[in-house]
Design an enzyme around this catalytic site. Structure first.
Site, PDB file in Angstrom:
ATOM      1  N   ASN A   7     -12.912  -2.891   2.789  1.00 22.28           N
ATOM      2  CA  ASN A   7     -13.882  -1.822   2.944  1.00 22.28           C
ATOM      3  C   ASN A   7     -14.848  -1.878   1.764  1.00 22.28           C
ATOM      4  OD1 ASN A   7     -12.545  -0.779   5.259  1.00 22.28           O
ATOM      5  ND2 ASN A   7     -11.063   0.245   3.938  1.00 22.28           N
ATOM      6  N   HIS A  44      -6.936  -5.605   2.237  1.00 21.49           N
ATOM      7  CA  HIS A  44      -5.796  -5.040   2.968  1.00 21.49           C
ATOM      8  C   HIS A  44      -5.254  -6.126   3.889  1.00 21.49           C
ATOM      9  CE1 HIS A  44      -6.747  -0.642   2.335  1.00 21.49           C
ATOM     10  NE2 HIS A  44      -7.960  -1.117   2.162  1.00 21.49           N
ATOM     11  N   ASP A 104       0.840  -1.195   0.000  1.00 19.85           N
ATOM     12  CA  ASP A 104       0.000   0.000   0.000  1.00 19.85           C
ATOM     13  C   ASP A 104       0.882   1.255   0.000  1.00 19.85           C
ATOM     14  OD1 ASP A 104      -3.233   0.464   0.975  1.00 19.85           O
ATOM     15  OD2 ASP A 104      -1.858   2.170   1.050  1.00 19.85           O
ATOM     16  N   HIS A 137     -10.396  -5.308  -3.104  1.00 20.26           N
ATOM     17  CA  HIS A 137      -9.046  -5.524  -2.587  1.00 20.26           C
ATOM     18  C   HIS A 137      -9.111  -5.907  -1.123  1.00 20.26           C
ATOM     19  CE1 HIS A 137     -10.038  -1.223  -2.259  1.00 20.26           C
ATOM     20  NE2 HIS A 137      -9.330  -1.205  -1.146  1.00 20.26           N
ATOM     21  N   GLY A 141     -15.294   3.383   4.055  1.00 23.17           N
ATOM     22  CA  GLY A 141     -13.927   3.834   3.792  1.00 23.17           C
ATOM     23  C   GLY A 141     -13.340   3.342   2.488  1.00 23.17           C
ATOM     24  N   GLN A 142     -14.170   2.752   1.618  1.00 24.34           N
ATOM     25  CA  GLN A 142     -13.631   2.312   0.325  1.00 24.34           C
ATOM     26  C   GLN A 142     -13.330   3.536  -0.541  1.00 24.34           C
ATOM     27  OE1 GLN A 142     -16.109  -0.398  -1.945  1.00 24.34           O
ATOM     28  NE2 GLN A 142     -14.463  -0.850  -3.409  1.00 24.34           N
ATOM     29  N   SER A 143     -12.101   3.629  -1.015  1.00 25.10           N
ATOM     30  CA  SER A 143     -11.718   4.755  -1.873  1.00 25.10           C
ATOM     31  C   SER A 143     -11.354   4.302  -3.274  1.00 25.10           C
ATOM     32  CB  SER A 143     -10.545   5.528  -1.245  1.00 25.10           C
ATOM     33  OG  SER A 143      -9.412   4.695  -1.110  1.00 25.10           O
TER      34      SER A 143
HETATM   35  P1  AMP Z   1      -9.656   1.552   0.344  1.00 30.77           P
HETATM   36  O1  AMP Z   1      -9.654   2.952   0.891  1.00 30.77           O
HETATM   37  O2  AMP Z   1     -10.113   0.518   1.323  1.00 30.77           O
HETATM   38  O3  AMP Z   1     -10.438   1.505  -0.952  1.00 30.77           O
HETATM   39  O4  AMP Z   1      -8.168   1.183   0.029  1.00 30.77           O
HETATM   40  C1  AMP Z   1      -7.490   1.663  -1.087  1.00 30.77           C
HETATM   41  C2  AMP Z   1      -6.040   1.628  -0.732  1.00 30.77           C
HETATM   42  O5  AMP Z   1      -5.294   1.736  -1.936  1.00 30.77           O
HETATM   43  C3  AMP Z   1      -5.568   2.751   0.182  1.00 30.77           C
HETATM   44  O6  AMP Z   1      -5.013   2.199   1.364  1.00 30.77           O
HETATM   45  C4  AMP Z   1      -4.526   3.487  -0.656  1.00 30.77           C
HETATM   46  O7  AMP Z   1      -3.427   3.936   0.117  1.00 30.77           O
HETATM   47  C5  AMP Z   1      -4.123   2.424  -1.635  1.00 30.77           C
HETATM   48  N1  AMP Z   1      -3.599   2.915  -2.906  1.00 30.77           N
HETATM   49  C6  AMP Z   1      -4.164   3.822  -3.730  1.00 30.77           C
HETATM   50  N2  AMP Z   1      -3.417   3.975  -4.841  1.00 30.77           N
HETATM   51  C7  AMP Z   1      -2.368   3.125  -4.711  1.00 30.77           C
HETATM   52  C8  AMP Z   1      -1.234   2.815  -5.513  1.00 30.77           C
HETATM   53  N3  AMP Z   1      -1.040   3.417  -6.708  1.00 30.77           N
HETATM   54  N4  AMP Z   1      -0.346   1.894  -5.074  1.00 30.77           N
HETATM   55  C9  AMP Z   1      -0.539   1.289  -3.871  1.00 30.77           C
HETATM   56  N5  AMP Z   1      -1.596   1.531  -3.068  1.00 30.77           N
HETATM   57  C10 AMP Z   1      -2.487   2.441  -3.477  1.00 30.77           C
END
Ligand code: AMP
Length: 112
Positions: A85, A100, A30, A98, A91-93
Site C-alpha cells: 500500500n 504484505h 502481521d 513493506h 491504506g498505508q498506515s
Molecule cells: P499498511 O497499513 O499497509 O501500512 O500495513 C501496516 C501493517 O503493519 C498492518 O497490517 C498492521 O497490522 C501491521 N503492524 C503494525 N504494527 C505492527 C507490529 N508491531 N507488528 C506486526 N505488524 C504490525
C-alpha cells in the site's frame, strides 16, 4: 528513523514474531492478520514507501521478492498475494516500505 515503528522492530526495541532475517531485510507476522498466513517483509533501511524507490535503492525490492519466494517455498505456500500500500488513500498506515504476503484463503479481484 526515530519514530518509525518498523525501524524499532528492526532494532529490537519493539518485539516481533520473526519469520526470517538477513543483513538487508526482516520478515515477521502481521499483528492483525488478514489471511490464515499474513507476514510482512521490510527492508532494514528506512524507505518511506513505494514512492521513495529509485535507481539508488531499488535493489532491495528484488531482494525482498527473492526472500518472499524462498519463505513461500519453505512454508509450502502454493499461492499467495504480495501487496504494497502506497499512501493514505491506498491504506498505508506504517510509513516504512513493506510487502504484505497473504495466503491460505481465496483472494478477490479487484482488491477493495
Ligand atoms: P499498511 O497499513 O499497509 O501500512 O500495513 C501496516 C501493517 O503493519 C498492518 O497490517 C498492521 O497490522 C501491521 N503492524 C503494525 N504494527 C505492527 C507490529 N508491531 N507488528 C506486526 N505488524 C504490525
Amino acid at each position: 528513523m526515530n519514530d518509525c515503528i518498523f525501524c524499532k522492530i528492526v532494532s529490537g526495541e519493539i518485539p516481533s514474531n520473526k519469520v526470517y532475517e538477513d543483513d538487508q531485510c526482516l520478515a515477521f507476522y502481521d499483528l492483525d492478520p488478514q489471511a490464515p498466513t499474513h507476514f510482512l517483509v521490510i527492508p532494514k533501511a528506512h524507505i518511506e514507501s513505494a514512492r521513495s524507490i529509485n535507481a539508488g535503492n531499488c535493489q532491495i525490492v528484488g531482494h525482498c521478492y527473492a526472500v518472499i519466494a524462498q519463505i513461500a517455498q519453505d512454508m509450502g505456500l502454493e499461492s499467495y498475494r504480495v501487496v504494497t500500500n502506497c499512501g493514505l488513500q491506498a491504506g498505508q498506515s506504517v510509513f516504512h516500505l513493506h510487502f504484505h504476503v497473504l495466503a491460505g484463503r481465496d483472494m478477490t479481484w479487484p482488491p477493495g
